[in-house]
Design a protein around this motif. Structure first.
Motif, PDB file in Angstrom:
ATOM      1  N   THR A  92       0.796  -0.749  -0.112  1.00 29.70           N
ATOM      2  CA  THR A  92      -0.262  -0.336  -0.047  1.00 29.70           C
ATOM      3  C   THR A  92       0.952   1.609  -0.069  1.00 29.70           C
ATOM      4  OG1 THR A  92      -0.146   0.429   2.227  1.00 29.70           O
ATOM      5  CG2 THR A  92      -1.622  -0.583   1.317  1.00 29.70           C
ATOM      6  N   ASP A  93       0.152   2.264   0.006  1.00 32.49           N
ATOM      7  CA  ASP A  93       0.669   3.471   0.096  1.00 32.49           C
ATOM      8  C   ASP A  93       1.010   3.485   1.185  1.00 32.49           C
ATOM      9  OD1 ASP A  93       0.923   4.305  -3.001  1.00 32.49           O
ATOM     10  OD2 ASP A  93      -0.935   5.582  -2.874  1.00 32.49           O
ATOM     11  N   PRO A  94       2.106   4.631   1.474  1.00 40.19           N
ATOM     12  CA  PRO A  94       2.661   4.864   3.209  1.00 40.19           C
ATOM     13  C   PRO A  94       1.269   5.628   3.924  1.00 40.19           C
ATOM     14  CG  PRO A  94       4.421   5.403   1.906  1.00 40.19           C
ATOM     15  CD  PRO A  94       3.181   5.652   1.041  1.00 40.19           C
ATOM     16  N   PHE A  95       1.122   5.093   5.215  1.00 39.03           N
ATOM     17  CA  PHE A  95       0.753   6.262   6.048  1.00 39.03           C
ATOM     18  C   PHE A  95       0.591   6.295   6.876  1.00 39.03           C
ATOM     19  CE2 PHE A  95      -0.676   1.696   6.133  1.00 39.03           C
ATOM     20  CZ  PHE A  95      -0.525   0.902   7.948  1.00 39.03           C
ATOM     21  N   PRO A  96      -0.127   7.596   7.965  1.00 38.32           N
ATOM     22  CA  PRO A  96       0.427   8.138   8.826  1.00 38.32           C
ATOM     23  C   PRO A  96       0.321   6.563  10.181  1.00 38.32           C
ATOM     24  CG  PRO A  96      -1.643   9.612   8.187  1.00 38.32           C
ATOM     25  CD  PRO A  96      -1.400   8.484   7.384  1.00 38.32           C
ATOM     26  N   ILE A  97       0.925   6.907  11.566  1.00 41.09           N
ATOM     27  CA  ILE A  97       0.794   6.220  12.406  1.00 41.09           C
ATOM     28  C   ILE A  97      -0.122   7.131  13.085  1.00 41.09           C
ATOM     29  CG2 ILE A  97       1.080   4.867  14.605  1.00 41.09           C
ATOM     30  CD1 ILE A  97       3.194   3.224  12.231  1.00 41.09           C
ATOM     31  N   LEU A  98      -1.492   7.262  14.074  1.00 40.60           N
ATOM     32  CA  LEU A  98      -1.782   8.185  14.614  1.00 40.60           C
ATOM     33  C   LEU A  98      -1.550   7.483  16.281  1.00 40.60           C
ATOM     34  CD1 LEU A  98      -4.959   9.143  12.315  1.00 40.60           C
ATOM     35  CD2 LEU A  98      -2.226  10.257  12.328  1.00 40.60           C
ATOM     36  N   SER A  99      -2.021   6.437  16.322  1.00 37.15           N
ATOM     37  CA  SER A  99      -1.070   5.708  17.525  1.00 37.15           C
ATOM     38  C   SER A  99      -1.000   4.122  17.574  1.00 37.15           C
ATOM     39  CB  SER A  99      -3.132   6.038  18.124  1.00 37.15           C
ATOM     40  OG  SER A  99      -4.013   4.914  17.895  1.00 37.15           O
ATOM     41  N   GLY A 100      -0.609   3.846  18.642  1.00 32.05           N
ATOM     42  CA  GLY A 100       0.021   2.089  18.464  1.00 32.05           C
ATOM     43  C   GLY A 100       1.397   2.252  17.715  1.00 32.05           C
ATOM     44  N   VAL A 101       1.956   1.567  18.160  1.00 33.85           N
ATOM     45  CA  VAL A 101       3.040   1.069  17.303  1.00 33.85           C
ATOM     46  C   VAL A 101       3.619   0.421  16.358  1.00 33.85           C
ATOM     47  CG1 VAL A 101       4.687   2.018  19.196  1.00 33.85           C
ATOM     48  CG2 VAL A 101       4.181  -0.749  18.750  1.00 33.85           C
ATOM     49  N   ARG A 102       4.085   0.553  15.732  1.00 36.43           N
ATOM     50  CA  ARG A 102       4.874  -0.547  14.654  1.00 36.43           C
ATOM     51  C   ARG A 102       4.362  -1.780  15.544  1.00 36.43           C
ATOM     52  NH1 ARG A 102       8.691   2.862  12.757  1.00 36.43           N
ATOM     53  NH2 ARG A 102       7.899   4.028  11.050  1.00 36.43           N
ATOM     54  N   GLN A 103       4.220  -2.685  14.245  1.00 38.31           N
ATOM     55  CA  GLN A 103       3.755  -4.422  14.313  1.00 38.31           C
ATOM     56  C   GLN A 103       5.626  -4.599  14.487  1.00 38.31           C
ATOM     57  OE1 GLN A 103       0.868  -6.769  12.578  1.00 38.31           O
ATOM     58  NE2 GLN A 103       2.146  -8.229  13.342  1.00 38.31           N
ATOM     59  N   GLY A 104       5.956  -5.686  15.179  1.00 38.28           N
ATOM     60  CA  GLY A 104       7.312  -6.048  15.423  1.00 38.28           C
ATOM     61  C   GLY A 104       8.178  -4.844  15.976  1.00 38.28           C
ATOM     62  N   CYS A 105       8.168  -4.025  16.333  1.00 34.53           N
ATOM     63  CA  CYS A 105       9.003  -2.802  16.900  1.00 34.53           C
ATOM     64  C   CYS A 105       9.515  -3.517  18.375  1.00 34.53           C
ATOM     65  CB  CYS A 105       7.961  -1.560  16.993  1.00 34.53           C
ATOM     66  SG  CYS A 105       8.976  -0.287  17.894  1.00 34.53           S
ATOM     67  N   PRO A 106      10.817  -3.358  18.360  1.00 31.49           N
ATOM     68  CA  PRO A 106      11.534  -3.716  19.138  1.00 31.49           C
ATOM     69  C   PRO A 106      10.942  -2.881  20.893  1.00 31.49           C
ATOM     70  CG  PRO A 106      12.960  -3.442  17.727  1.00 31.49           C
ATOM     71  CD  PRO A 106      11.297  -2.895  17.143  1.00 31.49           C
ATOM     72  N   LEU A 107      11.226  -1.674  20.735  1.00 31.82           N
ATOM     73  CA  LEU A 107      10.502  -1.210  21.618  1.00 31.82           C
ATOM     74  C   LEU A 107       9.052  -1.517  22.120  1.00 31.82           C
ATOM     75  CD1 LEU A 107      11.446   2.614  21.789  1.00 31.82           C
ATOM     76  CD2 LEU A 107      12.097   0.593  23.347  1.00 31.82           C
ATOM     77  N   SER A 108       8.432  -2.097  21.781  1.00 36.72           N
ATOM     78  CA  SER A 108       6.976  -1.862  21.600  1.00 36.72           C
ATOM     79  C   SER A 108       6.115  -2.805  23.383  1.00 36.72           C
ATOM     80  CB  SER A 108       6.023  -2.888  20.558  1.00 36.72           C
ATOM     81  OG  SER A 108       5.758  -3.862  20.356  1.00 36.72           O
ATOM     82  N   ARG A 109       7.193  -3.835  23.296  1.00 31.49           N
ATOM     83  CA  ARG A 109       6.878  -4.726  24.341  1.00 31.49           C
ATOM     84  C   ARG A 109       7.360  -4.029  25.799  1.00 31.49           C
ATOM     85  NH1 ARG A 109       8.939 -10.660  22.821  1.00 31.49           N
ATOM     86  NH2 ARG A 109       7.289 -10.942  21.300  1.00 31.49           N
ATOM     87  N   LEU A 110       8.546  -2.503  25.914  1.00 34.86           N
ATOM     88  CA  LEU A 110       8.929  -1.846  26.555  1.00 34.86           C
ATOM     89  C   LEU A 110       8.558  -0.993  27.295  1.00 34.86           C
ATOM     90  CD1 LEU A 110      13.005  -1.939  25.969  1.00 34.86           C
ATOM     91  CD2 LEU A 110      11.772  -2.973  27.532  1.00 34.86           C
ATOM     92  N   LEU A 111       7.503  -0.590  25.785  1.00 25.52           N
ATOM     93  CA  LEU A 111       6.560   0.739  25.837  1.00 25.52           C
ATOM     94  C   LEU A 111       5.633  -0.153  26.764  1.00 25.52           C
ATOM     95  CD1 LEU A 111       7.014   2.465  23.245  1.00 25.52           C
ATOM     96  CD2 LEU A 111       7.635   3.504  24.840  1.00 25.52           C
ATOM     97  N   PHE A 112       4.733  -0.900  25.944  1.00 21.89           N
ATOM     98  CA  PHE A 112       3.883  -1.232  27.381  1.00 21.89           C
ATOM     99  C   PHE A 112       3.899  -2.041  29.078  1.00 21.89           C
ATOM    100  CE2 PHE A 112       1.199  -5.017  28.521  1.00 21.89           C
ATOM    101  CZ  PHE A 112       0.520  -4.821  28.950  1.00 21.89           C
ATOM    102  N   ILE A 113       5.461  -2.593  28.986  1.00 19.64           N
ATOM    103  CA  ILE A 113       5.398  -2.515  30.533  1.00 19.64           C
ATOM    104  C   ILE A 113       5.287  -0.959  31.103  1.00 19.64           C
ATOM    105  CG2 ILE A 113       7.163  -3.046  32.049  1.00 19.64           C
ATOM    106  CD1 ILE A 113       8.569  -5.272  29.988  1.00 19.64           C
ATOM    107  N   CYS A 114       5.856   0.448  30.784  1.00 14.75           N
ATOM    108  CA  CYS A 114       5.290   1.174  31.220  1.00 14.75           C
ATOM    109  C   CYS A 114       4.226   2.005  30.799  1.00 14.75           C
ATOM    110  CB  CYS A 114       6.481   2.427  30.323  1.00 14.75           C
ATOM    111  SG  CYS A 114       8.200   2.407  29.938  1.00 14.75           S
ATOM    112  N   VAL A 115       3.386   1.168  30.289  1.00 14.63           N
ATOM    113  CA  VAL A 115       1.799   1.635  30.502  1.00 14.63           C
ATOM    114  C   VAL A 115       1.533   0.723  31.885  1.00 14.63           C
ATOM    115  CG1 VAL A 115      -0.061   1.805  29.495  1.00 14.63           C
ATOM    116  CG2 VAL A 115       1.976   2.421  27.875  1.00 14.63           C
TER     117      VAL A 115
END
Length: 168
Positions: free
Chosen positions: A36-59
């Motif tokens: 697809t054409d690029p689309f903005p990520i307005l909330s959340g994180v990219r799937q597979g992002c290494p930081l996503s787990r750490l950010l979830f732990i923060c929340v």
């Protein structure tokens, strides 16, 4: 996420690095072999992002903090702690185990989770949630928010309870 990182007090450098990584970010998707054409990520994180787990732990740590500081949630006293070791919750990744001493604490915990969900969008997975009542609990018409287990409950590979752990 911005408010969460600030509330945790991890420092300006950490905050600046994380927000720079996610500011004005976009993504693409592969659909039936077509990109697809690029689309903005307005909330959340990219799937597979290494930081996503750490950010979830923060929340999720903010939820744990709310539970620990809530005076209306009575935790379970640790045996041998002479009344000074109270446990209210235990967290490991996305598993939250809450230990409540009475029915009022369970209801207050439910309220805390609903309030937390309104702010973060997180919700309790009621399909995976269970209650184990240990000792004597007086039956009431007011239902508890989660299914009640009678003998054993397993969390993070550890079994709690025992035969007839909950008095009827």
């Amino acid at each position: 996420m911005d408010q969460t990182l600030r509330a945790l007090g991890l420092g300006d450098f950490f905050y600046d690095v994380v927000t720079a990584m996610y500011r004005d970010s976009s993504s693409t998707a592969l659909v039936n072999g077509w990109k697809t054409d690029p689309f903005p990520i307005l909330s959340g994180v990219r799937q597979g992002c290494p930081l996503s787990r750490l950010l979830f732990i923060c929340v999720i740590e903010l939820l744990a903090k709310r539970i620990r500081q809530n005076r209306d949630i009575r935790g379970v006293t640790v045996p041998g702690s002479k009344g000074k070791g109270e446990v209210k919750c235990s967290l490991y990744m996305d598993v939250v185990s809450v230990f409540c001493a009475d029915r009022r604490s369970i209801k207050e915990h439910e309220k805390t989770c609903i309030e937390f969900g309104k702010v973060t969008g997180e919700k309790i997975n009621s399909v995976k949630s269970e209650t184990l009542l240990l000792g004597h609990w007086t039956p009431t018409k007011d239902p508890l928010p989660f299914p009640i287990k009678q003998d054993f409950l397993k969390t993070l590979g550890v079994w709690f309870g025992g035969k007839d752990a909950a008095e009827k």
